[in-house]
Motif scaffolding. Structure first.
Motif, PDB file in Angstrom:
ATOM      1  N   GLY A  72      42.344  40.052  38.213  1.00  0.00           N
ATOM      2  CA  GLY A  72      43.162  40.620  39.042  1.00  0.00           C
ATOM      3  C   GLY A  72      42.833  39.800  40.445  1.00  0.00           C
ATOM      4  O   GLY A  72      41.926  39.070  40.627  1.00  0.00           O
ATOM      5  N   TRP A 118      41.153  41.015  46.327  1.00  0.00           N
ATOM      6  CA  TRP A 118      41.239  41.917  47.363  1.00  0.00           C
ATOM      7  C   TRP A 118      41.435  43.439  46.449  1.00  0.00           C
ATOM      8  O   TRP A 118      40.645  44.308  46.825  1.00  0.00           O
ATOM      9  N   LEU A 119      41.868  43.288  45.150  1.00  0.00           N
ATOM     10  CA  LEU A 119      41.874  44.532  44.460  1.00  0.00           C
ATOM     11  C   LEU A 119      40.392  44.741  44.152  1.00  0.00           C
ATOM     12  O   LEU A 119      40.156  46.049  43.946  1.00  0.00           O
ATOM     13  N   PHE A 152      38.469  46.042  47.065  1.00  0.00           N
ATOM     14  CA  PHE A 152      38.556  47.369  47.305  1.00  0.00           C
ATOM     15  C   PHE A 152      37.889  48.472  46.320  1.00  0.00           C
ATOM     16  O   PHE A 152      37.449  49.462  46.674  1.00  0.00           O
ATOM     17  N   LEU A 153      38.009  48.108  45.131  1.00  0.00           N
ATOM     18  CA  LEU A 153      37.294  48.999  43.712  1.00  0.00           C
ATOM     19  C   LEU A 153      35.671  49.024  44.046  1.00  0.00           C
ATOM     20  O   LEU A 153      35.145  49.853  44.045  1.00  0.00           O
ATOM     21  N   ALA A 161      45.492  37.343  36.171  1.00  0.00           N
ATOM     22  CA  ALA A 161      45.681  38.802  36.475  1.00  0.00           C
ATOM     23  C   ALA A 161      46.181  39.414  35.131  1.00  0.00           C
ATOM     24  O   ALA A 161      47.082  38.939  34.426  1.00  0.00           O
ATOM     25  N   TRP A 198      47.622  42.784  34.769  1.00  0.00           N
ATOM     26  CA  TRP A 198      48.385  43.761  35.549  1.00  0.00           C
ATOM     27  C   TRP A 198      48.372  44.914  34.335  1.00  0.00           C
ATOM     28  O   TRP A 198      48.261  46.081  34.834  1.00  0.00           O
ATOM     29  N   PHE A 238      45.333  46.599  34.257  1.00  0.00           N
ATOM     30  CA  PHE A 238      44.876  47.344  35.539  1.00  0.00           C
ATOM     31  C   PHE A 238      45.666  48.806  35.579  1.00  0.00           C
ATOM     32  O   PHE A 238      44.946  49.754  35.863  1.00  0.00           O
ATOM     33  N   TRP A 239      47.046  48.631  35.072  1.00  0.00           N
ATOM     34  CA  TRP A 239      47.809  49.796  35.138  1.00  0.00           C
ATOM     35  C   TRP A 239      47.179  50.936  34.052  1.00  0.00           C
ATOM     36  O   TRP A 239      47.099  52.366  34.308  1.00  0.00           O
ATOM     37  N   TRP A 294      38.356  45.186  32.521  1.00  0.00           N
ATOM     38  CA  TRP A 294      39.220  46.345  32.557  1.00  0.00           C
ATOM     39  C   TRP A 294      38.606  47.266  31.484  1.00  0.00           C
ATOM     40  O   TRP A 294      39.064  48.557  31.486  1.00  0.00           O
TER      41      TRP A 294
END
Lengths: 372, 510
Positions: free
Chosen positions: A16, A19-20, A23-24, A335, A337, A340-341, B99
């Protein structure tokens, strides 16, 4: 500076954008810090209160110690649970620096596990009023836990300082204790310790005021509120002095870097300092917290906001410290994604489930046969 | 491999075992206990059986004290230890599966909060709400297991991931489902083993409750057996050959497999006898402890088998146990270790023995200590061993000494060739320096073989699991580095083989 000691960026890359994960890291560290403060400051405050009460359970300070440890029985679990996520994300973003720092003080870092285990069980020994905790003897377990948690805090500060300063690694490889000579070590450590005491005292005050206002043991809760409020006051005074010491102790390049960052760095830093002074003013203006519940709540809110802002500043200071030693753009981004979702949806569902569970628990007291 | 090396005399593997073994036992108890306690409370409420409910209550105290405290701390402890002894490896796992771990963290939050609430609200909230909390705890704990299991099994059988490097290809690898079933069975066994003691303490219903727990233990044992057989069948043929067949590659691993299955059989039989047929016997403590030990032995044995089957890799065919990536072999061989990591040269490059010591730490210390667990000193040839081979007195003893001490390293030679190659016994006694040179020469030869072995990994098809049995040293990572690194390591190891070893051993704090 010996940049060749810095291990290579992990070839697997990041699943990912940078920045993600930044932030986390900041978000989850803030959550972790909430419970760290309650564990660290709360246990220390409980030990002192218990000692002042000479171990008597009928003394308001003894009751306060019991309340703080009542919170900590759960708080320590949540400190560990919330600590997993920032530990994960710091390993992801700063693996070369973090692992190296922990290896350089390997024995200290490993001993953290032992200290945490003993400290945690010591809290339970006090909480369950087992034989060693009965009467005045309980102070031994409280002080054991408090001292061990303070040592753990010092180890964490050491790792943090080492991981930010690769230039010091070669020297530390020969003498890891030299990290204690870092001019920012003591003020940085005190900054965390005082924050812990202030937040714990604030939470205790808020709860005691709330209880007193509801007519539950008003005398006892009023006394506890007064006592804890003084802790907030003195912790805030010392925190401002220590904050100044820490700022002045920062390496010149780091301080200049903070200032040259403009609004992005000076904004949060300035707001954080103003909030800190604001807390002191709010506390100093009120001598009887029970009569000013709104002020107490506002002070608690401001304390939490200050912590959140200072966590951002802490992260920025890390970047300035590391300077050219770190280049997060070196990571290959692959990434994921979808994952992540999946994480985000499960996180929302998980937190919603926790909320639902606690709501059910609060709304369904045992009645009739259930209360057996 | 480019991190500093943490000196730990006991050996990193031993330390990891000390932290990880109790953790996995407790962690599986936390999962199985979640199910057993939730089912037990539900049955207790539905059947209006206060004894069952009391059993759930007593067990929940053990659950919170053991799993939320010790389990949580030791879980973090595994990361702490892994970061100290194999930073490159844990970094690789985290960068590929962050993840997965983040999702596991969500389940962990639910698990811990539910455990704290569950224990703290006995008889304080409605039974319905309390049962709900118990079931939510189980959902969190089991969710945590099924996620972590994906990452653990990926290390042994990465499957299609080797080609695609795709998250889900690695997660749902060939041993994922069998290991999930096996761990489910293990979780039930661990929970039954722990809950046996609260069950046996009930005065009125002890016998009935012990029999009830015995049912879970037997079910867990049978599920574990099915899961184990399925897991074994899903391993690659070359991995199975390590511990199966008429002449398994690793006798110690074959013994571990045998021990594991016998321990499972013992747990099953003891469970049937002591818990189902003669449940009163549990009052005597010893039978309960025997059941518990057998269950732990099975689980510990299987974990040992799983770890051993993966060697020399940490992620099969991708990352070696010393943190070396397969894709880095060529680069380090051509550029040298010192160009790869600055930690190989800190403290000066003047002393070849010091450089060799650093090469040892970087390449070998993940598995070997100097003089403790898996001692490298003991693995090296000694003056006395060489003397025994060449002297061959009485006749035949030289060949035996060769077989015992040399054959495993000198696979291309036999006893006669070795005698011909080595100086005579008298000559050796007169000139110890020459012996040292000879030893260093032999070590150099072995290291060269280990370096050449790396080429097999470089040339192999990296989209499928590598058959380690085709290499000269199937359980070892290849040596990597240029000639200077190799020479430095050989020189350092040479100092360990004679009397001067003691000064080297104590020189660096190891």
């Amino acid at each position: 500076m010996t940049p060749d000691l810095i291990p290579a960026v992990d070839a697997a890359g990041l699943p990912g954008p940078v920045w993600l994960f930044q932030f986390l890291l900041v978000l989850t560290f803030f959550l972790h810090l909430l419970f760290v403060n309650l564990t660290l400051g709360g246990t220390l405050m409980a030990a002192i209160s218990h000692t002042l009460a000479r171990g008597r359970a009928d003394d308001p300070r003894g009751v306060l110690a019991g309340r703080l440890i009542g919170i900590n029985g759960y708080g320590i679990s949540l400190t560990i649970t919330t600590g997993v996520a920032p530990l994960l994300f710091i390993q992801l973003l700063y693996h070369q620096f973090f692992y190296t720092a922990t290896i350089l003080i390997g024995w200290m870092w490993l001993s953290l596990l032992l200290f945490l285990t003993v400290g945690y069980y010591a809290v339970y020994l006090y909480k369950f009023k087992g034989a060693p905790a009965r009467g005045r003897g309980g102070g031994v377990w409280l002080w054991t836990a408090a001292i061990l948690f303070m040592v753990i805090g010092a180890i964490q500060v050491a790792v943090n300082l080492i991981h930010m300063q690769p230039g010091s690694w070669e020297a530390l490889a020969g003498n890891p204790w030299a990290i204690l000579n870092d001019p920012t070590f003591v003020p940085r450590y005190l900054h965390f310790l005082l924050a812990g005491v202030a937040l714990s005292a604030m939470v205790v005050t808020w709860w005691a005021v709330r209880q007193a206002r509801q007519g539950i043991d008003p005398d006892l809760n009023g006394t506890i509120a007064h006592f804890a409020w003084k802790w907030v006051l003195w912790a805030s005074v010392l925190q401002i002095a220590d904050g100044l010491w820490l700022t002045m102790a920062l390496p010149k390049d780091v301080l200049l870097g903070l200032m040259r960052g403009g609004g992005a760095t000076m904004g949060p830093f300035t707001v954080g300092v103003f909030f800190g002074i604001g807390i002191l003013v709010m506390v100093a203006r009120c001598s009887d917290p029970v009569t000013r519940p709104a002020l107490v709540t506002a002070t608690l809110g401001t304390t939490l906001a200050t912590m959140a802002i200072m966590v951002v500043t802490r992260d920025q200071v890390r970047s300035i410290y590391m300077g050219s030693s770190v280049d997060l753009s070196q990571f290959v981004i692959r990434a994921q994604w979808g994952n992540f979702w999946l994480f985000a949806i499960l996180l929302v569902l998980g937190l919603a489930t926790v909320y639902y569970m606690i709501r059910r628990v609060l709304n369904e007291p045992a009645e009739g046969a259930d209360a057996a | 491999m480019d991190y500093p090396i943490w000196d730990f005399a006991m050996g990193g593997g031993m330390l990891m075992a000390l932290v990880a073994v109790p953790h996995v036992i407790v962690a599986h108890f936390a999962v199985g206990g979640g199910l057993l306690i939730a089912v037990t409370e539900t049955l207790g409420v539905r059947r209006n059986d206060p004894e069952l409910r009391e059993l759930a209550k007593r067990s929940s105290l053990v659950l919170i004290l053991v799993s939320t405290v010790y389990g949580a701390i030791s879980g973090v402890g595994i990361w702490v230890v892994a970061g100290l002894i194999s930073p490159g490896a844990i970094s690789s796992l985290i960068h590929n599966y962050v993840w997965g771990w983040a999702i596991e963290w969500v389940f962990f939050i639910l698990e811990i909060v539910a455990a704290l609430v569950y224990y703290g609200t006995w008889d304080k909230i409605s039974k319905k709400a309390h049962m709900l909390v118990g079931w939510l705890y189980f959902v969190g704990a089991y969710g945590s297991l099924v996620v972590i299991n994906g990452i653990i099994t990926y290390q042994l059988t990465p499957g299609k991931w080797l080609e695609s490097h795709a998250f889900w290809d690695g997660f749902f690898n060939p041993t994922y489902w069998p290991a999930t079933l096996l761990r489910t069975g293990v979780a039930l066994m661990m929970a039954a083993a722990f809950m046996l003691f609260p069950a046996s303490k009930s005065r009125e219903a002890g016998t009935r409750l012990v029999r009830y727990i015995g049912g879970w233990l037997v079910a867990g044992s049978l599920i574990s057996y099915v899961g184990y057989r399925w897991w074994e069948a899903q391993l690659g043929e070359t991995t199975r050959a390590l511990f199966l067949g008429e002449s398994p590659t690793l006798a110690s691993l074959a013994a571990t497999r045998s021990f594991t299955l016998w321990a499972l059989a013992a747990a099953l039989v003891l469970g049937i006898v002591f818990l189902l047929i003669v449940p009163r016997s549990i009052k005597a403590i010893v039978p309960g402890i025997l059941v518990m030990v057998a269950a732990f032995a099975f689980f510990g044995g299987w974990e040992r088998l799983r770890e051993g089957s993966r060697k020399p890799f940490l992620i099969h065919s991708h990352l070696f146990s010393n943190g070396l990536l397969v894709e880095d072999i060529e680069r380090i061989n051509s550029a040298g270790l010192q160009a790869y990591t600055g930690w190989a040269s800190t403290g000066g490059l003047d002393d070849p023995i010091e450089v060799g010591r650093r090469v040892f730490k970087i390449q070998c210390a993940a598995c070997h200590t100097l003089g403790g667990y898996r001692s490298i000193t003991e693995a090296l040839p000694t003056f006395q061993e060489m003397l025994a081979v060449t002297a061959n007195d009485p006749p035949g003893s030289g060949a035996a000494a060769f077989e015992a001490g040399c054959a495993s390293c000198h696979r291309d030679s036999n006893f006669e060739e070795m005698v011909e190659f080595m100086p005579g016994a008298d000559e050796m006694k007169e000139d110890p320096e020459m012996v040292t040179d000879l030893l260093v020469g032999m070590i150099t030869g072995t290291l060269e073989q280990l370096r050449d072995m790396g080429q097999a990994y470089v040339d192999a098809d990296r989209s499928v699991q590598f058959d380690t049995q085709t290499t000269a040293y199937p359980m070892m990572p290849p040596f990597v580095g240029n000639d200077e690194d190799l020479e430095a390591l050989a020189t350092f190891l040479g100092t360990l083989t004679h009397d001067g070893a003691s000064t080297v051993l104590t020189g660096g704090g190891e």
